[in-house]
Enzyme design. Structure first.
Site, PDB file in Angstrom:
ATOM      1  N   ASP A 119       0.839  -1.197   0.000  1.00  0.00           N
ATOM      2  CA  ASP A 119       0.000   0.000   0.000  1.00  0.00           C
ATOM      3  C   ASP A 119       0.873   1.244   0.000  1.00  0.00           C
ATOM      4  O   ASP A 119       2.085   1.184   0.300  1.00  0.00           O
ATOM      5  CB  ASP A 119      -0.942   0.002   1.206  1.00  0.00           C
ATOM      6  CG  ASP A 119      -0.199  -0.020   2.543  1.00  0.00           C
ATOM      7  OD1 ASP A 119       0.802  -0.757   2.654  1.00  0.00           O
ATOM      8  OD2 ASP A 119      -0.623   0.691   3.478  1.00  0.00           O
ATOM      9  N   GLU A 182       0.110  -1.125   5.777  1.00  0.00           N
ATOM     10  CA  GLU A 182       1.186  -0.581   6.599  1.00  0.00           C
ATOM     11  C   GLU A 182       1.044   0.925   6.806  1.00  0.00           C
ATOM     12  O   GLU A 182       1.309   1.441   7.899  1.00  0.00           O
ATOM     13  CB  GLU A 182       2.543  -0.895   5.956  1.00  0.00           C
ATOM     14  CG  GLU A 182       3.747  -0.591   6.831  1.00  0.00           C
ATOM     15  CD  GLU A 182       4.260   0.826   6.718  1.00  0.00           C
ATOM     16  OE1 GLU A 182       5.079   1.229   7.579  1.00  0.00           O
ATOM     17  OE2 GLU A 182       3.845   1.557   5.785  1.00  0.00           O
TER      18      GLU A 182
END
Length: 488
Positions: A119, A182
Protein backbone atom coordinates in the site's frame (compact mmCIF):
# COMPACT_ATOMS: atom_id res chain seq x y z
CA UNK A 1 32.33 25.11 -17.28
CA UNK A 2 28.68 24.14 -16.70
CA UNK A 3 29.33 20.77 -18.32
CA UNK A 4 32.31 20.19 -16.03
CA UNK A 5 30.22 21.05 -12.96
CA UNK A 6 27.54 18.62 -14.16
CA UNK A 7 30.10 15.80 -14.46
CA UNK A 8 31.49 16.59 -10.99
CA UNK A 9 27.94 16.53 -9.61
CA UNK A 10 27.28 13.13 -11.13
CA UNK A 11 30.49 11.72 -9.73
CA UNK A 12 29.70 13.16 -6.31
CA UNK A 13 26.15 11.81 -6.20
CA UNK A 14 27.41 8.31 -7.01
CA UNK A 15 30.67 8.49 -5.12
CA UNK A 16 30.34 4.88 -4.06
CA UNK A 17 29.74 3.41 -7.51
CA UNK A 18 32.17 0.65 -8.34
CA UNK A 19 32.84 -1.04 -11.67
CA UNK A 20 30.43 -3.90 -12.26
CA UNK A 21 32.31 -7.09 -11.31
CA UNK A 22 32.66 -9.91 -13.81
CA UNK A 23 29.80 -11.71 -12.12
CA UNK A 24 27.22 -13.74 -14.08
CA UNK A 25 24.53 -12.97 -11.50
CA UNK A 26 25.13 -9.23 -11.73
CA UNK A 27 25.22 -9.42 -15.53
CA UNK A 28 21.87 -11.21 -15.52
CA UNK A 29 20.40 -8.39 -13.42
CA UNK A 30 21.86 -5.70 -15.68
CA UNK A 31 20.49 -7.49 -18.75
CA UNK A 32 16.95 -7.34 -17.33
CA UNK A 33 16.94 -3.69 -16.28
CA UNK A 34 14.28 -2.78 -18.84
CA UNK A 35 11.95 -5.53 -17.59
CA UNK A 36 12.42 -4.48 -13.98
CA UNK A 37 11.66 -0.86 -14.78
CA UNK A 38 8.54 -1.77 -16.75
CA UNK A 39 7.22 -3.92 -13.91
CA UNK A 40 7.70 -1.02 -11.49
CA UNK A 41 5.71 1.19 -13.85
CA UNK A 42 2.90 -1.35 -13.94
CA UNK A 43 2.80 -1.68 -10.16
CA UNK A 44 2.95 2.06 -9.44
CA UNK A 45 -0.01 2.56 -11.80
CA UNK A 46 -2.18 0.65 -9.31
CA UNK A 47 -3.45 3.31 -6.89
CA UNK A 48 -3.17 1.19 -3.74
CA UNK A 49 -3.81 4.01 -1.27
CA UNK A 50 -4.88 2.21 1.91
CA UNK A 51 -6.20 5.40 3.55
CA UNK A 52 -8.88 5.98 0.89
CA UNK A 53 -11.90 3.66 1.23
CA UNK A 54 -12.80 4.21 -2.41
CA UNK A 55 -9.45 2.65 -3.37
CA UNK A 56 -9.62 -0.40 -1.14
CA UNK A 57 -10.31 -2.54 -4.22
CA UNK A 58 -7.06 -1.22 -5.70
CA UNK A 59 -5.13 -2.35 -2.62
CA UNK A 60 -6.67 -5.81 -2.91
CA UNK A 61 -5.84 -5.82 -6.63
CA UNK A 62 -2.23 -4.90 -5.83
CA UNK A 63 -1.97 -7.83 -3.45
CA UNK A 64 -3.32 -10.15 -6.15
CA UNK A 65 -0.85 -8.82 -8.73
CA UNK A 66 1.99 -9.42 -6.26
CA UNK A 67 0.73 -12.93 -5.59
CA UNK A 68 0.54 -13.68 -9.33
CA UNK A 69 4.14 -12.58 -9.85
CA UNK A 70 5.36 -14.74 -6.96
CA UNK A 71 3.51 -17.71 -8.47
CA UNK A 72 5.13 -16.90 -11.80
CA UNK A 73 8.48 -17.30 -10.04
CA UNK A 74 7.36 -20.76 -8.81
CA UNK A 75 6.83 -19.61 -5.26
CA UNK A 76 4.13 -21.04 -3.00
CA UNK A 77 1.57 -18.52 -1.77
CA UNK A 78 -1.03 -18.41 0.97
CA UNK A 79 -3.37 -15.41 1.15
CA UNK A 80 -4.16 -14.87 4.84
CA UNK A 81 -7.50 -13.13 5.35
CA UNK A 82 -7.76 -10.58 8.15
CA UNK A 83 -11.49 -9.91 8.12
CA UNK A 84 -12.98 -6.42 8.15
CA UNK A 85 -11.97 -2.97 9.32
CA UNK A 86 -14.45 -0.61 10.94
CA UNK A 87 -13.60 2.46 8.89
CA UNK A 88 -16.20 4.65 10.61
CA UNK A 89 -19.28 3.95 12.74
CA UNK A 90 -21.52 1.64 10.74
CA UNK A 91 -19.10 1.34 7.83
CA UNK A 92 -16.90 -1.72 7.47
CA UNK A 93 -14.35 -2.43 4.76
CA UNK A 94 -12.66 -5.73 3.92
CA UNK A 95 -9.01 -5.77 4.89
CA UNK A 96 -6.65 -6.78 2.09
CA UNK A 97 -5.17 -10.25 2.56
CA UNK A 98 -1.58 -10.72 3.67
CA UNK A 99 0.78 -12.64 1.40
CA UNK A 100 2.64 -15.54 3.01
CA UNK A 101 4.94 -16.96 0.36
CA UNK A 102 7.94 -19.25 0.23
CA UNK A 103 10.69 -20.41 -2.11
CA UNK A 104 12.27 -23.68 -1.02
CA UNK A 105 11.91 -25.72 2.16
CA UNK A 106 15.26 -27.48 2.46
CA UNK A 107 15.80 -28.21 6.17
CA UNK A 108 19.56 -28.14 5.58
CA UNK A 109 19.45 -24.50 4.52
CA UNK A 110 18.82 -21.37 6.61
CA UNK A 111 15.46 -19.63 6.10
CA UNK A 112 15.14 -15.87 5.80
CA UNK A 113 11.78 -14.09 5.81
CA UNK A 114 11.39 -10.66 4.19
CA UNK A 115 8.70 -8.19 5.26
CA UNK A 116 7.30 -5.37 3.13
CA UNK A 117 4.06 -3.70 2.07
CA UNK A 118 2.17 -2.92 -1.12
CA UNK A 119 0.00 0.00 0.00
CA UNK A 120 1.02 3.61 -0.48
CA UNK A 121 0.43 7.08 0.92
CA UNK A 122 -2.17 9.39 -0.70
CA UNK A 123 -0.97 11.35 -3.73
CA UNK A 124 -2.56 13.93 -6.04
CA UNK A 125 -0.97 15.99 -8.79
CA UNK A 126 -2.35 19.22 -7.30
CA UNK A 127 -0.63 18.45 -3.97
CA UNK A 128 2.52 19.80 -5.58
CA UNK A 129 3.74 16.87 -7.65
CA UNK A 130 5.75 17.81 -10.73
CA UNK A 131 4.68 14.56 -12.41
CA UNK A 132 1.61 12.36 -12.35
CA UNK A 133 2.05 10.43 -9.06
CA UNK A 134 0.74 7.10 -10.39
CA UNK A 135 2.70 7.24 -13.63
CA UNK A 136 6.40 6.47 -13.32
CA UNK A 137 8.42 9.27 -14.89
CA UNK A 138 12.14 8.81 -15.53
CA UNK A 139 14.20 11.94 -15.13
CA UNK A 140 17.86 12.60 -14.29
CA UNK A 141 18.46 8.96 -13.38
CA UNK A 142 15.45 8.81 -11.04
CA UNK A 143 12.10 7.04 -11.27
CA UNK A 144 9.37 9.31 -9.89
CA UNK A 145 6.02 7.99 -8.68
CA UNK A 146 4.10 7.06 -5.55
CA UNK A 147 5.47 3.82 -4.15
CA UNK A 148 8.68 3.76 -6.19
CA UNK A 149 10.66 3.85 -2.95
CA UNK A 150 8.04 3.09 -0.27
CA UNK A 151 7.69 0.18 -0.72
CA UNK A 152 6.88 -1.23 -4.17
CA UNK A 153 10.32 -0.47 -5.59
CA UNK A 154 12.11 -2.11 -2.68
CA UNK A 155 9.89 -5.22 -2.74
CA UNK A 156 10.32 -5.52 -6.50
CA UNK A 157 14.09 -5.30 -6.17
CA UNK A 158 13.90 -8.18 -3.70
CA UNK A 159 11.66 -10.28 -5.96
CA UNK A 160 13.90 -9.58 -8.94
CA UNK A 161 16.86 -10.69 -6.80
CA UNK A 162 15.11 -13.94 -5.87
CA UNK A 163 14.26 -14.55 -9.52
CA UNK A 164 17.86 -13.91 -10.55
CA UNK A 165 19.47 -16.05 -7.83
CA UNK A 166 17.11 -18.91 -8.65
CA UNK A 167 18.68 -19.04 -12.12
CA UNK A 168 21.95 -20.03 -10.44
CA UNK A 169 20.51 -22.07 -7.57
CA UNK A 170 18.82 -20.58 -4.50
CA UNK A 171 21.23 -21.23 -1.58
CA UNK A 172 18.73 -20.41 1.20
CA UNK A 173 15.02 -20.79 1.81
CA UNK A 174 13.14 -17.53 1.28
CA UNK A 175 9.82 -16.53 2.79
CA UNK A 176 7.81 -13.36 2.14
CA UNK A 177 5.41 -11.64 4.53
CA UNK A 178 3.77 -8.82 2.57
CA UNK A 179 0.85 -6.71 3.76
CA UNK A 180 -1.39 -4.00 2.34
CA UNK A 181 -2.19 -1.75 5.31
CA UNK A 182 1.19 -0.58 6.60
CA UNK A 183 0.57 3.10 5.85
CA UNK A 184 -2.52 3.15 8.10
CA UNK A 185 -1.36 1.09 11.05
CA UNK A 186 -1.11 -2.53 9.82
CA UNK A 187 -4.59 -3.54 11.03
CA UNK A 188 -4.60 -7.14 12.22
CA UNK A 189 -0.96 -7.79 11.40
CA UNK A 190 0.35 -8.30 14.93
CA UNK A 191 -2.35 -10.86 15.64
CA UNK A 192 -1.50 -12.68 12.39
CA UNK A 193 2.18 -12.89 13.40
CA UNK A 194 1.13 -14.48 16.67
CA UNK A 195 -1.26 -16.88 14.90
CA UNK A 196 1.44 -18.00 12.45
CA UNK A 197 4.22 -18.28 15.02
CA UNK A 198 4.18 -22.09 15.10
CA UNK A 199 3.38 -22.63 11.41
CA UNK A 200 4.60 -20.17 8.79
CA UNK A 201 7.33 -18.68 11.02
CA UNK A 202 8.32 -21.91 12.77
CA UNK A 203 11.40 -22.57 10.61
CA UNK A 204 12.40 -18.93 10.03
CA UNK A 205 15.93 -18.09 11.19
CA UNK A 206 16.17 -14.43 10.15
CA UNK A 207 13.75 -11.59 9.41
CA UNK A 208 14.60 -8.70 7.09
CA UNK A 209 12.49 -5.55 6.68
CA UNK A 210 12.78 -4.09 3.17
CA UNK A 211 11.30 -0.66 3.80
CA UNK A 212 14.07 1.71 4.89
CA UNK A 213 16.33 4.42 3.42
CA UNK A 214 20.06 4.95 3.57
CA UNK A 215 21.54 7.89 5.45
CA UNK A 216 23.44 9.07 2.37
CA UNK A 217 24.39 7.78 -1.06
CA UNK A 218 26.45 5.18 0.80
CA UNK A 219 24.57 1.91 1.53
CA UNK A 220 23.32 1.57 5.08
CA UNK A 221 22.10 -1.26 7.31
CA UNK A 222 19.67 -0.32 10.08
CA UNK A 223 20.10 -2.05 13.44
CA UNK A 224 17.96 0.03 15.79
CA UNK A 225 15.00 2.40 16.09
CA UNK A 226 13.54 4.63 18.76
CA UNK A 227 10.16 4.01 20.32
CA UNK A 228 7.31 6.48 20.70
CA UNK A 229 5.29 7.52 23.75
CA UNK A 230 2.56 9.87 22.55
CA UNK A 231 0.63 11.95 25.09
CA UNK A 232 -2.56 13.99 25.26
CA UNK A 233 -2.41 16.71 27.90
CA UNK A 234 -5.94 17.96 28.57
CA UNK A 235 -6.89 21.03 30.58
CA UNK A 236 -10.56 21.74 31.37
CA UNK A 237 -11.75 25.14 32.53
CA UNK A 238 -15.22 26.66 32.12
CA UNK A 239 -18.37 24.74 31.17
CA UNK A 240 -18.35 26.42 27.74
CA UNK A 241 -16.19 28.74 25.64
CA UNK A 242 -16.20 32.29 26.95
CA UNK A 243 -15.83 35.76 25.41
CA UNK A 244 -12.54 37.38 26.37
CA UNK A 245 -14.22 40.77 26.49
CA UNK A 246 -16.50 39.63 29.27
CA UNK A 247 -14.28 37.13 31.05
CA UNK A 248 -10.67 38.06 30.20
CA UNK A 249 -8.84 38.87 33.44
CA UNK A 250 -11.48 37.17 35.59
CA UNK A 251 -10.97 33.45 35.05
CA UNK A 252 -8.10 30.97 35.06
CA UNK A 253 -7.77 30.19 31.35
CA UNK A 254 -7.26 26.58 30.26
CA UNK A 255 -5.08 27.63 27.33
CA UNK A 256 -2.72 29.59 29.59
CA UNK A 257 -2.36 26.55 31.85
CA UNK A 258 -1.68 24.28 28.89
CA UNK A 259 0.91 26.56 27.29
CA UNK A 260 2.67 26.91 30.65
CA UNK A 261 2.77 23.12 31.17
CA UNK A 262 4.04 22.45 27.65
CA UNK A 263 6.76 25.02 28.20
CA UNK A 264 8.11 23.11 31.21
CA UNK A 265 8.79 19.89 29.28
CA UNK A 266 12.12 20.78 27.62
CA UNK A 267 14.66 23.59 27.59
CA UNK A 268 15.77 25.70 24.66
CA UNK A 269 18.47 23.15 23.71
CA UNK A 270 15.96 20.30 23.59
CA UNK A 271 16.97 18.71 26.89
CA UNK A 272 13.96 16.98 28.45
CA UNK A 273 13.30 18.40 31.93
CA UNK A 274 11.26 15.48 33.28
CA UNK A 275 13.17 13.95 36.24
CA UNK A 276 14.50 10.43 35.65
CA UNK A 277 13.86 10.43 31.91
CA UNK A 278 17.54 9.82 31.10
CA UNK A 279 18.16 7.25 33.85
CA UNK A 280 17.75 4.20 31.58
CA UNK A 281 19.61 5.60 28.56
CA UNK A 282 22.59 3.40 27.77
CA UNK A 283 26.00 5.14 27.89
CA UNK A 284 27.80 5.64 24.59
CA UNK A 285 30.66 3.18 24.16
CA UNK A 286 33.96 3.92 22.42
CA UNK A 287 33.09 1.37 19.74
CA UNK A 288 29.81 3.14 19.10
CA UNK A 289 31.52 6.52 18.89
CA UNK A 290 33.68 5.15 16.10
CA UNK A 291 30.59 4.02 14.19
CA UNK A 292 29.22 7.56 14.23
CA UNK A 293 32.56 9.06 13.29
CA UNK A 294 32.77 6.92 10.16
CA UNK A 295 29.23 7.63 8.95
CA UNK A 296 28.82 9.61 5.74
CA UNK A 297 26.58 12.56 6.61
CA UNK A 298 26.79 16.16 5.38
CA UNK A 299 25.36 18.88 7.62
CA UNK A 300 25.36 21.32 4.70
CA UNK A 301 23.14 18.95 2.71
CA UNK A 302 20.79 18.79 5.69
CA UNK A 303 20.69 22.59 5.86
CA UNK A 304 19.85 22.84 2.15
CA UNK A 305 17.19 20.16 2.42
CA UNK A 306 15.42 21.61 5.48
CA UNK A 307 16.13 25.33 5.10
CA UNK A 308 17.35 25.32 8.72
CA UNK A 309 20.59 27.19 9.35
CA UNK A 310 21.16 26.40 13.02
CA UNK A 311 20.54 23.02 14.63
CA UNK A 312 20.55 22.10 18.31
CA UNK A 313 23.94 20.40 17.91
CA UNK A 314 27.04 21.42 16.00
CA UNK A 315 28.74 18.22 14.89
CA UNK A 316 27.70 15.27 12.76
CA UNK A 317 28.20 12.88 15.65
CA UNK A 318 26.18 14.93 18.15
CA UNK A 319 23.34 15.51 15.74
CA UNK A 320 23.00 11.87 14.71
CA UNK A 321 23.22 10.60 18.28
CA UNK A 322 20.42 12.95 19.32
CA UNK A 323 18.41 11.81 16.32
CA UNK A 324 18.89 8.08 16.93
CA UNK A 325 20.18 7.03 20.35
CA UNK A 326 19.01 9.70 22.81
CA UNK A 327 15.38 10.45 23.70
CA UNK A 328 13.73 13.56 22.32
CA UNK A 329 10.51 15.43 23.08
CA UNK A 330 8.38 17.14 20.45
CA UNK A 331 5.23 19.25 20.89
CA UNK A 332 2.96 18.48 17.95
CA UNK A 333 -0.02 20.74 18.37
CA UNK A 334 -3.03 21.92 20.33
CA UNK A 335 -6.61 20.80 19.86
CA UNK A 336 -9.33 23.22 20.91
CA UNK A 337 -9.58 26.98 20.98
CA UNK A 338 -9.25 29.00 17.79
CA UNK A 339 -6.74 28.10 15.10
CA UNK A 340 -8.36 29.35 11.88
CA UNK A 341 -7.51 32.43 9.87
CA UNK A 342 -8.71 35.82 11.02
CA UNK A 343 -9.55 36.72 14.61
CA UNK A 344 -11.84 35.26 17.25
CA UNK A 345 -11.75 36.48 20.83
CA UNK A 346 -12.57 33.21 22.53
CA UNK A 347 -11.43 31.73 25.82
CA UNK A 348 -11.58 27.99 25.11
CA UNK A 349 -13.20 25.84 27.76
CA UNK A 350 -11.06 22.78 27.03
CA UNK A 351 -7.76 22.36 25.23
CA UNK A 352 -5.59 19.32 24.51
CA UNK A 353 -1.87 19.55 23.96
CA UNK A 354 -0.22 16.75 21.99
CA UNK A 355 3.41 15.79 22.46
CA UNK A 356 5.59 12.72 22.14
CA UNK A 357 8.79 11.34 23.57
CA UNK A 358 10.93 9.18 21.30
CA UNK A 359 12.46 6.75 23.76
CA UNK A 360 15.52 4.58 23.27
CA UNK A 361 16.47 1.00 24.27
CA UNK A 362 16.10 0.17 27.98
CA UNK A 363 13.47 2.93 28.38
CA UNK A 364 10.07 1.36 29.08
CA UNK A 365 6.84 3.08 27.97
CA UNK A 366 5.16 2.29 31.30
CA UNK A 367 7.99 3.99 33.20
CA UNK A 368 8.00 6.99 30.86
CA UNK A 369 4.23 7.31 31.28
CA UNK A 370 4.54 7.51 35.08
CA UNK A 371 7.47 9.95 34.91
CA UNK A 372 5.54 12.27 32.60
CA UNK A 373 2.30 12.08 34.62
CA UNK A 374 4.04 12.65 37.97
CA UNK A 375 6.01 15.60 36.62
CA UNK A 376 3.05 17.37 35.01
CA UNK A 377 0.84 16.83 38.04
CA UNK A 378 3.52 18.40 40.20
CA UNK A 379 3.93 21.36 37.85
CA UNK A 380 0.17 21.87 37.69
CA UNK A 381 -0.21 21.70 41.47
CA UNK A 382 2.49 24.35 41.90
CA UNK A 383 0.64 26.62 39.45
CA UNK A 384 -2.39 26.51 41.82
CA UNK A 385 -4.93 26.61 39.02
CA UNK A 386 -8.51 25.53 39.81
CA UNK A 387 -8.85 23.97 36.36
CA UNK A 388 -8.71 20.22 35.80
CA UNK A 389 -5.78 18.47 34.13
CA UNK A 390 -5.49 14.96 32.71
CA UNK A 391 -2.51 13.20 31.08
CA UNK A 392 -3.12 10.22 28.79
CA UNK A 393 -0.53 8.15 26.90
CA UNK A 394 -2.25 7.03 23.69
CA UNK A 395 0.75 5.31 22.04
CA UNK A 396 3.44 3.28 23.79
CA UNK A 397 5.55 1.80 21.00
CA UNK A 398 8.80 0.26 22.20
CA UNK A 399 12.29 0.93 20.85
CA UNK A 400 14.26 -1.78 19.08
CA UNK A 401 17.99 -2.56 19.00
CA UNK A 402 19.64 -5.57 17.34
CA UNK A 403 22.95 -7.35 17.84
CA UNK A 404 25.15 -6.38 14.87
CA UNK A 405 27.27 -9.52 15.25
CA UNK A 406 24.38 -11.81 14.28
CA UNK A 407 24.97 -13.81 11.07
CA UNK A 408 22.55 -11.91 8.86
CA UNK A 409 24.24 -8.61 9.70
CA UNK A 410 27.61 -10.06 8.76
CA UNK A 411 26.14 -11.43 5.53
CA UNK A 412 24.59 -8.06 4.69
CA UNK A 413 27.87 -6.26 5.31
CA UNK A 414 29.67 -8.72 3.06
CA UNK A 415 27.02 -8.19 0.37
CA UNK A 416 27.39 -4.41 0.52
CA UNK A 417 31.15 -4.76 0.16
CA UNK A 418 30.72 -7.12 -2.78
CA UNK A 419 28.27 -4.92 -4.69
CA UNK A 420 29.45 -1.40 -3.81
CA UNK A 421 33.07 -1.96 -2.81
CA UNK A 422 32.60 0.01 0.44
CA UNK A 423 31.86 -0.85 4.05
CA UNK A 424 28.20 -0.38 4.94
CA UNK A 425 27.12 2.46 7.21
CA UNK A 426 25.59 0.93 10.34
CA UNK A 427 22.70 3.24 11.15
CA UNK A 428 19.63 3.59 13.36
CA UNK A 429 16.20 5.06 12.68
CA UNK A 430 15.08 8.11 14.62
CA UNK A 431 11.46 7.13 14.09
CA UNK A 432 9.59 4.08 15.29
CA UNK A 433 9.31 0.71 13.55
CA UNK A 434 6.82 -1.27 15.66
CA UNK A 435 6.81 -4.36 13.42
CA UNK A 436 10.56 -4.93 14.00
CA UNK A 437 10.11 -5.02 17.76
CA UNK A 438 6.98 -7.16 17.42
CA UNK A 439 8.80 -9.72 15.26
CA UNK A 440 11.59 -9.86 17.81
CA UNK A 441 9.29 -10.18 20.84
CA UNK A 442 6.84 -12.72 19.42
CA UNK A 443 9.13 -14.85 17.28
CA UNK A 444 12.43 -14.47 19.10
CA UNK A 445 14.22 -14.09 15.77
CA UNK A 446 17.03 -11.84 14.59
CA UNK A 447 15.59 -8.79 12.82
CA UNK A 448 17.43 -6.50 10.41
CA UNK A 449 16.38 -3.54 8.27
CA UNK A 450 18.02 -3.77 4.86
CA UNK A 451 16.42 -1.20 2.60
CA UNK A 452 17.60 0.40 -0.63
CA UNK A 453 15.85 3.77 -0.46
CA UNK A 454 17.82 6.96 -0.95
CA UNK A 455 18.03 9.72 1.68
CA UNK A 456 16.10 12.13 -0.56
CA UNK A 457 13.42 9.79 -1.92
CA UNK A 458 10.55 11.70 -0.21
CA UNK A 459 8.59 8.50 0.47
CA UNK A 460 5.62 10.25 2.14
CA UNK A 461 5.89 13.52 0.27
CA UNK A 462 5.49 15.01 -3.15
CA UNK A 463 7.69 13.75 -5.97
CA UNK A 464 8.59 10.44 -4.36
CA UNK A 465 11.29 8.64 -6.33
CA UNK A 466 13.91 5.94 -6.35
CA UNK A 467 17.12 6.29 -8.32
CA UNK A 468 17.86 3.78 -11.05
CA UNK A 469 21.18 3.25 -9.30
CA UNK A 470 19.53 2.20 -6.04
CA UNK A 471 16.87 0.16 -7.83
CA UNK A 472 19.29 -1.95 -9.88
CA UNK A 473 22.29 -2.05 -7.55
CA UNK A 474 19.85 -2.69 -4.72
CA UNK A 475 18.64 -5.75 -6.61
CA UNK A 476 22.23 -6.94 -6.70
CA UNK A 477 22.52 -6.24 -2.98
CA UNK A 478 19.57 -8.47 -2.14
CA UNK A 479 20.86 -11.16 -4.50
CA UNK A 480 24.32 -11.06 -2.92
CA UNK A 481 22.82 -11.11 0.56
CA UNK A 482 21.00 -14.36 -0.23
CA UNK A 483 24.25 -15.90 -1.41
CA UNK A 484 26.31 -14.60 1.51
CA UNK A 485 23.77 -15.75 4.09
CA UNK A 486 24.21 -19.34 2.94
CA UNK A 487 27.78 -19.35 4.23
CA UNK A 488 26.83 -18.64 7.85
Amino acid sequence: MLFLLYIVSLLSSHAFLSPVPNNPLFKHIDDHTHDYKQRLKDWVAIESDSSDPSKRDQVVHMMQVTKDYILQLDGKVEMAELGEQEYSPGIKLPLPPVILAEFGNDTNKPTVCFYGHMDVQPAKKDDGWQTEPYTVTEKDGNLYGRGTSDDKGQILALLHAVESVKKFGLPVNVKLFIEGMEEVGSHGLEQLVEQKKNTFFSNVDYIVVTDTPWLSTKPGITYGARGNCYFFLEVDGARRDLHSGGFGGTVHEAMSDLVYLLGTLADVKGKILIPGIYDDVLPVTEEEKKLYKDLVFDLEDLERDTGIKTFLHDTKEELLMHRWRFPSLTIHGIEGGFSGSGTKTVIPAKVIGKFSIRQVPKMKPSVVEKQVSDYLEKQFAERKSPNKMKVTMVIGAQPWLANMSEPQYLAARNAVKKVFNVDADMIRAGGTIPIAKHFEDVLGKSVMLLGIGGPDDAPHGQNEKISMHNFIEGTKLYASFLQELASF
